[in-house]
Design a protein around this motif. Structure first.
Motif, PDB file in Angstrom:
ATOM      1  N   ALA A  81       0.776  -1.134  -0.021  1.00 31.61           N
ATOM      2  CA  ALA A  81      -0.045  -0.110  -0.154  1.00 31.61           C
ATOM      3  C   ALA A  81       0.784   1.199   0.045  1.00 31.61           C
ATOM      4  O   ALA A  81       0.581   2.238  -0.845  1.00 31.61           O
ATOM      5  CB  ALA A  81      -0.965  -0.001   1.277  1.00 31.61           C
ATOM      6  N   LEU A  82       1.975   1.264   0.686  1.00 34.88           N
ATOM      7  CA  LEU A  82       2.933   2.424   0.733  1.00 34.88           C
ATOM      8  C   LEU A  82       3.561   2.517  -0.759  1.00 34.88           C
ATOM      9  O   LEU A  82       3.572   3.674  -1.119  1.00 34.88           O
ATOM     10  CB  LEU A  82       3.859   2.178   1.645  1.00 34.88           C
ATOM     11  N   ALA A  83       4.083   1.264  -1.152  1.00 41.00           N
ATOM     12  CA  ALA A  83       4.403   1.493  -2.719  1.00 41.00           C
ATOM     13  C   ALA A  83       3.463   2.182  -3.645  1.00 41.00           C
ATOM     14  O   ALA A  83       3.698   3.131  -4.592  1.00 41.00           O
ATOM     15  CB  ALA A  83       4.711   0.081  -3.458  1.00 41.00           C
ATOM     16  N   ASP A  84       2.117   1.919  -3.511  1.00 45.31           N
ATOM     17  CA  ASP A  84       1.172   2.470  -4.314  1.00 45.31           C
ATOM     18  C   ASP A  84       0.968   3.890  -4.173  1.00 45.31           C
ATOM     19  O   ASP A  84       0.942   4.782  -4.884  1.00 45.31           O
ATOM     20  CB  ASP A  84      -0.067   1.749  -3.961  1.00 45.31           C
ATOM     21  N   ARG A 109       2.270 -12.548  -0.756  1.00 45.49           N
ATOM     22  CA  ARG A 109       1.215 -12.217  -0.993  1.00 45.49           C
ATOM     23  C   ARG A 109       1.010 -11.207  -2.269  1.00 45.49           C
ATOM     24  O   ARG A 109       0.100 -10.729  -2.752  1.00 45.49           O
ATOM     25  CB  ARG A 109       0.761 -11.355   0.210  1.00 45.49           C
ATOM     26  N   HIS A 110       2.308 -10.547  -2.702  1.00 43.04           N
ATOM     27  CA  HIS A 110       2.316  -9.668  -3.803  1.00 43.04           C
ATOM     28  C   HIS A 110       3.443 -10.010  -4.659  1.00 43.04           C
ATOM     29  O   HIS A 110       4.277  -9.163  -4.941  1.00 43.04           O
ATOM     30  CB  HIS A 110       2.302  -8.089  -3.407  1.00 43.04           C
ATOM     31  N   PRO A 111       3.635 -11.290  -5.235  1.00 40.58           N
ATOM     32  CA  PRO A 111       4.898 -11.703  -6.002  1.00 40.58           C
ATOM     33  C   PRO A 111       4.988 -10.546  -7.225  1.00 40.58           C
ATOM     34  O   PRO A 111       6.389 -10.717  -7.461  1.00 40.58           O
ATOM     35  CB  PRO A 111       4.676 -13.091  -6.221  1.00 40.58           C
ATOM     36  N   HIS A 112       4.050 -10.276  -7.741  1.00 39.86           N
ATOM     37  CA  HIS A 112       4.152  -9.414  -8.969  1.00 39.86           C
ATOM     38  C   HIS A 112       4.969  -8.038  -8.727  1.00 39.86           C
ATOM     39  O   HIS A 112       5.295  -7.260  -9.576  1.00 39.86           O
ATOM     40  CB  HIS A 112       3.081  -9.295  -9.802  1.00 39.86           C
ATOM     41  N   ARG A 113       4.793  -7.431  -7.618  1.00 36.99           N
ATOM     42  CA  ARG A 113       5.394  -6.181  -7.252  1.00 36.99           C
ATOM     43  C   ARG A 113       6.981  -6.194  -7.088  1.00 36.99           C
ATOM     44  O   ARG A 113       7.478  -5.404  -6.728  1.00 36.99           O
ATOM     45  CB  ARG A 113       4.704  -5.611  -5.902  1.00 36.99           C
ATOM     46  N   LEU A 114       7.637  -7.568  -6.676  1.00 31.90           N
ATOM     47  CA  LEU A 114       8.968  -7.604  -6.332  1.00 31.90           C
ATOM     48  C   LEU A 114       9.873  -7.740  -7.571  1.00 31.90           C
ATOM     49  O   LEU A 114       9.705  -8.687  -8.459  1.00 31.90           O
ATOM     50  CB  LEU A 114       9.147  -8.796  -5.267  1.00 31.90           C
ATOM     51  N   ASP A 115      11.108  -6.886  -7.528  1.00 31.02           N
ATOM     52  CA  ASP A 115      12.184  -7.210  -8.315  1.00 31.02           C
ATOM     53  C   ASP A 115      13.172  -8.167  -7.716  1.00 31.02           C
ATOM     54  O   ASP A 115      14.134  -8.638  -8.375  1.00 31.02           O
ATOM     55  CB  ASP A 115      12.973  -5.588  -8.425  1.00 31.02           C
ATOM     56  N   GLY A 116      13.271  -8.076  -6.433  1.00 26.59           N
ATOM     57  CA  GLY A 116      14.208  -9.021  -5.686  1.00 26.59           C
ATOM     58  C   GLY A 116      14.092  -9.031  -4.064  1.00 26.59           C
ATOM     59  O   GLY A 116      13.033  -8.553  -3.717  1.00 26.59           O
ATOM     60  N   LEU A 117      14.626  -9.660  -3.218  1.00 31.40           N
ATOM     61  CA  LEU A 117      14.647  -9.673  -1.824  1.00 31.40           C
ATOM     62  C   LEU A 117      15.829  -9.715  -1.437  1.00 31.40           C
ATOM     63  O   LEU A 117      16.890 -10.320  -1.748  1.00 31.40           O
ATOM     64  CB  LEU A 117      14.149 -11.007  -1.641  1.00 31.40           C
ATOM     65  N   VAL A 118      16.061  -8.952  -0.164  1.00 30.90           N
ATOM     66  CA  VAL A 118      17.410  -9.056   0.680  1.00 30.90           C
ATOM     67  C   VAL A 118      16.681  -9.430   2.143  1.00 30.90           C
ATOM     68  O   VAL A 118      15.966  -8.619   2.728  1.00 30.90           O
ATOM     69  CB  VAL A 118      18.212  -7.711   0.895  1.00 30.90           C
ATOM     70  N   LEU A 119      17.359 -10.388   2.858  1.00 30.15           N
ATOM     71  CA  LEU A 119      16.664 -11.035   3.898  1.00 30.15           C
ATOM     72  C   LEU A 119      18.039 -11.169   5.077  1.00 30.15           C
ATOM     73  O   LEU A 119      18.735 -11.901   4.722  1.00 30.15           O
ATOM     74  CB  LEU A 119      16.171 -12.509   3.864  1.00 30.15           C
ATOM     75  N   GLY A 120      17.845 -10.260   6.185  1.00 32.28           N
ATOM     76  CA  GLY A 120      18.883 -10.414   6.928  1.00 32.28           C
ATOM     77  C   GLY A 120      18.187 -10.974   8.329  1.00 32.28           C
ATOM     78  O   GLY A 120      17.144 -10.677   8.576  1.00 32.28           O
TER      79      GLY A 120
END
Length: 286
Positions: free
Chosen positions: A84-87, A112-123
């Motif tokens: 929602a913030l991205a929107d 929940r929103h796979p089409h919105r992601l370019d990548g992931l960084v998980l720490g």
């Protein structure tokens, strides 16, 4: 310290956001903080470095700092808040960069929103790998229910925000102020929700460029769990840091150096946007 602004998310509430602004042809990175933190408290040591990769958005997640005040706290709602913030900011696709609780939220954003992601960084990422015993699940559920029933609804103290660029004169005093901006009830509920989080059945389906940053001295989330997660995600890039769970604040130089490697790996693997030309780690529009 950069200044921010309050952004209203229709139907959800308002949150405090620091946004570096759009960068032509470069990704947007949404920085997701951990438990009991605010966005700036966790990420301010890394902001200058992150701006070298693209647009950087930092915000307070619900029930934390100046984040959304709502009747409930669920990690799924936190993930939907990110979209929602991205929107609200006009951002079509982005890279969630999560740490600890923020990594759980980042995983759910992909879910929940796979089409919105370019990548992931998980720490320092939780998965629920340790949470397979029935009594542990039941105990976490009871704990969460008790907290919800007996904890006061989190208040949201609103510390004065600077109108422009400012400096932190006393790091310790400032950090304590940020910690106090989240109520004990809010922290307890977030702990319970993070305890119940479980991505073990689907984390291996993550299909975007991913880096996993693992603090080798982490006593909050066992490194073996974090390595397990990294091994499940196809072609995940692993970056280790010889530090503990609070390294983003207490060992920030080491943390920023490791985060740079993790973000750079994802940045290099992101498909270029239409009409742009990728040169090394930078992308320039035609």
């Amino acid at each position: 310290m950069p200044s921010g602004r309050t952004v209203e998310l229709p139907g959800r509430g308002s949150t405090y956001v620091v946004d570096s602004g759009a960068v032509s042809g470069a990704p947007t990175f949404m920085l997701l903080h951990g438990l009991a933190c605010t966005g700036l408290m966790m990420w301010y040591p890394a902001l200058e470095m992150m701006r070298g990769f693209g647009r950087v958005v930092v915000f307070d997640q619900r029930w934390h700092g100046q984040g959304i005040s709502a009747p409930r706290f669920l990690l799924e709602d936190c993930a939907d808040d990110v979209a929602a913030l991205a929107d609200a900011l006009g951002v079509r696709t982005f890279v969630p960069v999560g740490y600890s609780m923020g990594s759980a939220v980042a995983q759910l954003v992909w879910r929940r929103h796979p089409h919105r992601l370019d990548g992931l960084v998980l720490g320092a990422a939780p998965t629920g790998w340790w949470n397979g015993v029935t009594w542990e699940r039941a105990g976490a559920g009871v704990f969460a229910a008790l907290i919800k029933a007996f904890s006061p609804r989190p208040g949201l103290p609103r510390p004065a925000a600077a109108d422009g660029e400012s400096h932190v004169r006393d790091d310790l005093q400032w950090v304590l102020g940020q910690l106090r901006s989240t109520s004990p009830g809010g922290i307890a509920r977030a702990v319970a929700e993070t305890t119940r989080f479980d991505s073990t059945s689907w984390v291996g389906q993550i299909d975007v460029p991913t880096s996993v940053l693992i603090p080798l001295r982490d006593r909050a989330i066992p490194p073996r769990q974090q390595f397990w997660l990294a091994n499940q995600i196809p072609e995940a890039h692993v970056v280790t840091i010889d530090a503990g769970h609070t390294c983003s604040i207490l060992q920030s130089d080491q943390f920023v150096a490791a985060l740079r490697k993790a973000v750079d790996s994802v940045r290099r693997r992101i498909d270029p946007k239409p009409g742009s030309l990728t040169i090394g780690t930078l992308t320039a529009s035609h």
